[in-house]
Design a protein around this motif. Sequence first.
Motif, PDB file in Angstrom:
ATOM      1  N   PHE A   1     -16.601   8.118  -7.949  1.00  0.00           N
ATOM      2  CA  PHE A   1     -17.690   8.903  -7.361  1.00  0.00           C
ATOM      3  C   PHE A   1     -17.155  10.246  -6.852  1.00  0.00           C
ATOM      4  O   PHE A   1     -17.779  11.293  -7.055  1.00  0.00           O
ATOM      5  N   ALA A   2     -15.989  10.217  -6.185  1.00  0.00           N
ATOM      6  CA  ALA A   2     -15.393  11.455  -5.653  1.00  0.00           C
ATOM      7  C   ALA A   2     -15.028  12.412  -6.778  1.00  0.00           C
ATOM      8  O   ALA A   2     -15.228  13.627  -6.665  1.00  0.00           O
ATOM      9  N   TRP A   3     -14.514  11.871  -7.889  1.00  0.00           N
ATOM     10  CA  TRP A   3     -14.175  12.733  -9.019  1.00  0.00           C
ATOM     11  C   TRP A   3     -15.434  13.337  -9.629  1.00  0.00           C
ATOM     12  O   TRP A   3     -15.467  14.524  -9.960  1.00  0.00           O
ATOM     13  N   GLY A   4     -16.489  12.511  -9.781  1.00  0.00           N
ATOM     14  CA  GLY A   4     -17.751  13.026 -10.310  1.00  0.00           C
ATOM     15  C   GLY A   4     -18.377  14.049  -9.393  1.00  0.00           C
ATOM     16  O   GLY A   4     -19.029  14.987  -9.852  1.00  0.00           O
ATOM     17  N   ALA A   5     -18.183  13.866  -8.077  1.00  0.00           N
ATOM     18  CA  ALA A   5     -18.729  14.817  -7.098  1.00  0.00           C
ATOM     19  C   ALA A   5     -17.834  16.032  -6.901  1.00  0.00           C
ATOM     20  O   ALA A   5     -18.135  16.897  -6.073  1.00  0.00           O
ATOM     21  N   ARG A   6     -16.718  16.101  -7.635  1.00  0.00           N
ATOM     22  CA  ARG A   6     -15.793  17.238  -7.580  1.00  0.00           C
ATOM     23  C   ARG A   6     -15.224  17.445  -6.174  1.00  0.00           C
ATOM     24  O   ARG A   6     -15.324  18.519  -5.583  1.00  0.00           O
ATOM     25  N   ASN A   7     -14.612  16.369  -5.645  1.00  0.00           N
ATOM     26  CA  ASN A   7     -14.062  16.398  -4.295  1.00  0.00           C
ATOM     27  C   ASN A   7     -12.632  15.857  -4.296  1.00  0.00           C
ATOM     28  O   ASN A   7     -12.386  14.692  -3.989  1.00  0.00           O
ATOM     29  N   PRO A   8     -11.628  16.701  -4.637  1.00  0.00           N
ATOM     30  CA  PRO A   8     -10.245  16.234  -4.708  1.00  0.00           C
ATOM     31  C   PRO A   8      -9.676  15.776  -3.369  1.00  0.00           C
ATOM     32  O   PRO A   8      -8.826  14.893  -3.327  1.00  0.00           O
ATOM     33  N   ALA A   9     -10.136  16.365  -2.264  1.00  0.00           N
ATOM     34  CA  ALA A   9      -9.639  15.956  -0.953  1.00  0.00           C
ATOM     35  C   ALA A   9     -10.035  14.513  -0.660  1.00  0.00           C
ATOM     36  O   ALA A   9      -9.243  13.730  -0.124  1.00  0.00           O
ATOM     37  N   ARG A  10     -11.265  14.153  -1.002  1.00  0.00           N
ATOM     38  CA  ARG A  10     -11.728  12.775  -0.798  1.00  0.00           C
ATOM     39  C   ARG A  10     -10.979  11.821  -1.722  1.00  0.00           C
ATOM     40  O   ARG A  10     -10.669  10.684  -1.355  1.00  0.00           O
ATOM     41  N   LEU A  11     -10.688  12.278  -2.928  1.00  0.00           N
ATOM     42  CA  LEU A  11      -9.933  11.471  -3.883  1.00  0.00           C
ATOM     43  C   LEU A  11      -8.547  11.139  -3.329  1.00  0.00           C
ATOM     44  O   LEU A  11      -8.075   9.999  -3.419  1.00  0.00           O
ATOM     45  N   LEU A  12      -7.898  12.127  -2.732  1.00  0.00           N
ATOM     46  CA  LEU A  12      -6.576  11.930  -2.152  1.00  0.00           C
ATOM     47  C   LEU A  12      -6.643  10.992  -0.951  1.00  0.00           C
ATOM     48  O   LEU A  12      -5.812  10.079  -0.811  1.00  0.00           O
ATOM     49  N   GLY A  13      -7.623  11.186  -0.081  1.00  0.00           N
ATOM     50  CA  GLY A  13      -7.751  10.348   1.104  1.00  0.00           C
ATOM     51  C   GLY A  13      -7.998   8.887   0.753  1.00  0.00           C
ATOM     52  O   GLY A  13      -7.391   7.977   1.336  1.00  0.00           O
ATOM     53  N   ALA A  14      -8.873   8.653  -0.221  1.00  0.00           N
ATOM     54  CA  ALA A  14      -9.160   7.282  -0.633  1.00  0.00           C
ATOM     55  C   ALA A  14      -7.937   6.633  -1.270  1.00  0.00           C
ATOM     56  O   ALA A  14      -7.637   5.463  -1.025  1.00  0.00           O
ATOM     57  N   SER A  15      -7.216   7.379  -2.093  1.00  0.00           N
ATOM     58  CA  SER A  15      -6.021   6.846  -2.754  1.00  0.00           C
ATOM     59  C   SER A  15      -4.960   6.450  -1.733  1.00  0.00           C
ATOM     60  O   SER A  15      -4.330   5.390  -1.851  1.00  0.00           O
ATOM     61  N   SER A  16      -4.744   7.294  -0.732  1.00  0.00           N
ATOM     62  CA  SER A  16      -3.729   7.014   0.284  1.00  0.00           C
ATOM     63  C   SER A  16      -4.083   5.766   1.093  1.00  0.00           C
ATOM     64  O   SER A  16      -3.219   4.932   1.384  1.00  0.00           O
ATOM     65  N   THR A  17      -5.348   5.630   1.443  1.00  0.00           N
ATOM     66  CA  THR A  17      -5.791   4.452   2.191  1.00  0.00           C
ATOM     67  C   THR A  17      -5.615   3.180   1.377  1.00  0.00           C
ATOM     68  O   THR A  17      -5.115   2.162   1.865  1.00  0.00           O
ATOM     69  N   LEU A  18      -6.018   3.234   0.118  1.00  0.00           N
ATOM     70  CA  LEU A  18      -5.877   2.071  -0.763  1.00  0.00           C
ATOM     71  C   LEU A  18      -4.414   1.695  -0.951  1.00  0.00           C
ATOM     72  O   LEU A  18      -4.065   0.509  -0.995  1.00  0.00           O
ATOM     73  N   LEU A  19      -3.554   2.678  -1.055  1.00  0.00           N
ATOM     74  CA  LEU A  19      -2.132   2.427  -1.254  1.00  0.00           C
ATOM     75  C   LEU A  19      -1.531   1.683  -0.064  1.00  0.00           C
ATOM     76  O   LEU A  19      -0.758   0.723  -0.233  1.00  0.00           O
ATOM     77  N   LYS A  20      -1.891   2.093   1.145  1.00  0.00           N
ATOM     78  CA  LYS A  20      -1.370   1.425   2.339  1.00  0.00           C
ATOM     79  C   LYS A  20      -1.847  -0.026   2.418  1.00  0.00           C
ATOM     80  O   LYS A  20      -1.069  -0.941   2.722  1.00  0.00           O
ATOM     81  N   LEU A  21      -3.116  -0.241   2.133  1.00  0.00           N
ATOM     82  CA  LEU A  21      -3.683  -1.585   2.238  1.00  0.00           C
ATOM     83  C   LEU A  21      -3.086  -2.539   1.205  1.00  0.00           C
ATOM     84  O   LEU A  21      -2.685  -3.668   1.529  1.00  0.00           O
ATOM     85  N   THR A  22      -3.043  -2.112  -0.045  1.00  0.00           N
ATOM     86  CA  THR A  22      -2.571  -3.000  -1.107  1.00  0.00           C
ATOM     87  C   THR A  22      -1.072  -3.266  -1.008  1.00  0.00           C
ATOM     88  O   THR A  22      -0.619  -4.396  -1.246  1.00  0.00           O
ATOM     89  N   SER A  23      -0.292  -2.247  -0.654  1.00  0.00           N
ATOM     90  CA  SER A  23       1.155  -2.438  -0.539  1.00  0.00           C
ATOM     91  C   SER A  23       1.497  -3.371   0.618  1.00  0.00           C
ATOM     92  O   SER A  23       2.401  -4.217   0.505  1.00  0.00           O
ATOM     93  N   GLY A  24       0.769  -3.238   1.713  1.00  0.00           N
ATOM     94  CA  GLY A  24       0.993  -4.132   2.845  1.00  0.00           C
ATOM     95  C   GLY A  24       0.733  -5.586   2.487  1.00  0.00           C
ATOM     96  O   GLY A  24       1.522  -6.482   2.819  1.00  0.00           O
ATOM     97  N   PHE A  25      -0.371  -5.824   1.775  1.00  0.00           N
ATOM     98  CA  PHE A  25      -0.679  -7.193   1.368  1.00  0.00           C
ATOM     99  C   PHE A  25       0.360  -7.736   0.392  1.00  0.00           C
ATOM    100  O   PHE A  25       0.777  -8.895   0.479  1.00  0.00           O
ATOM    101  N   ALA A  26       0.792  -6.901  -0.557  1.00  0.00           N
ATOM    102  CA  ALA A  26       1.762  -7.340  -1.564  1.00  0.00           C
ATOM    103  C   ALA A  26       3.067  -7.793  -0.915  1.00  0.00           C
ATOM    104  O   ALA A  26       3.654  -8.803  -1.318  1.00  0.00           O
ATOM    105  N   VAL A  27       3.523  -7.056   0.086  1.00  0.00           N
ATOM    106  CA  VAL A  27       4.759  -7.427   0.774  1.00  0.00           C
ATOM    107  C   VAL A  27       4.597  -8.768   1.490  1.00  0.00           C
ATOM    108  O   VAL A  27       5.464  -9.652   1.403  1.00  0.00           O
TER     109      VAL A  27
END
Length: 470
Positions: A309-335
């Motif tokens: 949705f963020a890419w379709g809405a042309r919002n790279p800042a939101r894309l970066l923020g969502a990616s960073s949040t997802l990375l923290k959550l998934t990596s924490g669970f994996a460990v």
Amino acid sequence: MRGKPKRPFFAPDDLNDPALTRLIFRLGMPAVAGLSINAVHHTINMVFVGMIGSHEIAAITVVLPILMMIGAIGEGLGVGVATAVGRALGAADPQRANVTASTFVVLAIPLGLVLTVGILAFKRELLFLFGASEAILPLAEHYLSIVAFSVTLTMLQILSDFIAISEGNTRFSMWTLMGCFALNIILDPILIFGFGFGLAGAAMATILSQVAALGAYALYFRKQVGTLHLAARFAAWRADVLKPALFIGLPTTLTSMLSSISFAVLFSFAGFYRGDSGIAGVGIAMRVLTLGMLPIIGLSLGGQAVLSFAWGARNPARLLGASSTLLKLTSGFAVLYGSAAVLLRYPIATIFTDDAEIAKIAALTIIVTHIPFIFFGARQILVVLLQAQGRARLAGAISVAQNGYFLLPLLFILPHWFGFDGVLASLFLAPALTALMSLAILALTLRQLRGHSPSIPITSFNKNVSERAS
């Protein structure tokens, strides 16, 4: 004053919600719960089958790669459709989203029927290919003959899940999977033991639960609970509708296909060096690994709706923020999950079997597969981020790495030198090498996103990313 109108329970979430972290949790946690329930469902199903005997566990293990190949096709279509629908909704083009979703749901029916006919025609050859021994072949053949009729149901259910998630309705997907799981768990002992159907009862329970889930989705789309309107008359067999979804989904399908082939080779080598006990033990460990993978995949599915949705809405800042949040959550669970699985490997193995040899093999395999698992979250978020951006080639290259150009060559080299220890070494090295590659590309991708502030025109951003992707 009147209060704010109460939001319907099954209404989709607003993918443009400024509270990004809260939105990711609202979308991601139901997807995590739904896929975790699905994993538990298959795990408990295996426990019931284990009560029949070790040959039955080995039989459903060799059928697993075939079912994975079917799921691979559905997953590829689902990822492609979900990404295309998410971008269309982000670009405020709901009609295009409706056409895309409707086209692929209609396409799934004849495709599923063709696959069913193919499986029934070549089931014996397929089972031999995927490592079935003479001892378990009759059981595996009988089981596959029944589940082959569920192929179309599987395709439709996967597509329905992805479409609902793409419009921000992970909650409905979760409750549908919960209902499917509960029904299957109720039917398993009734059909397996009560009616004496044995292994066939497990297959029948799965099919009946799928029918119930599709009934729920039929009502969901018919009543237009979400934002999308699906109808056969909307299907459009045009290149501009088919190509974007297929282009994104094809690497996912190829990845899962390679996983199925790798599993077939893996089980063949496990059976060659350790017999049916080797197949059953490795199968248990891979089931435990899947149990940990699916929550991460579920969270990334919920997050993918936000990313597309963020890419379709042309919002790279939101894309970066969502990616960073997802990375923290998934990596924490994996460990946490990987560490717990290694520490509790023997108690976990004995849940599935009381055979000491199988439990020993399963516990050892759990160690070598779950240590590199701690990096799986980073790899998964990188893939969905690239898919949301439309960078299908790079996403595909990362997706096929572990089970494609790492695991398969290793399996054909190391066991020849080290026997079963070579099989275990291959299972460790393939995800470890994939993790190193993924972390390097992820760091570069996130740096590219940070280099583009919201003030930079998105056309320039898209052009730059496209040039680097090519």
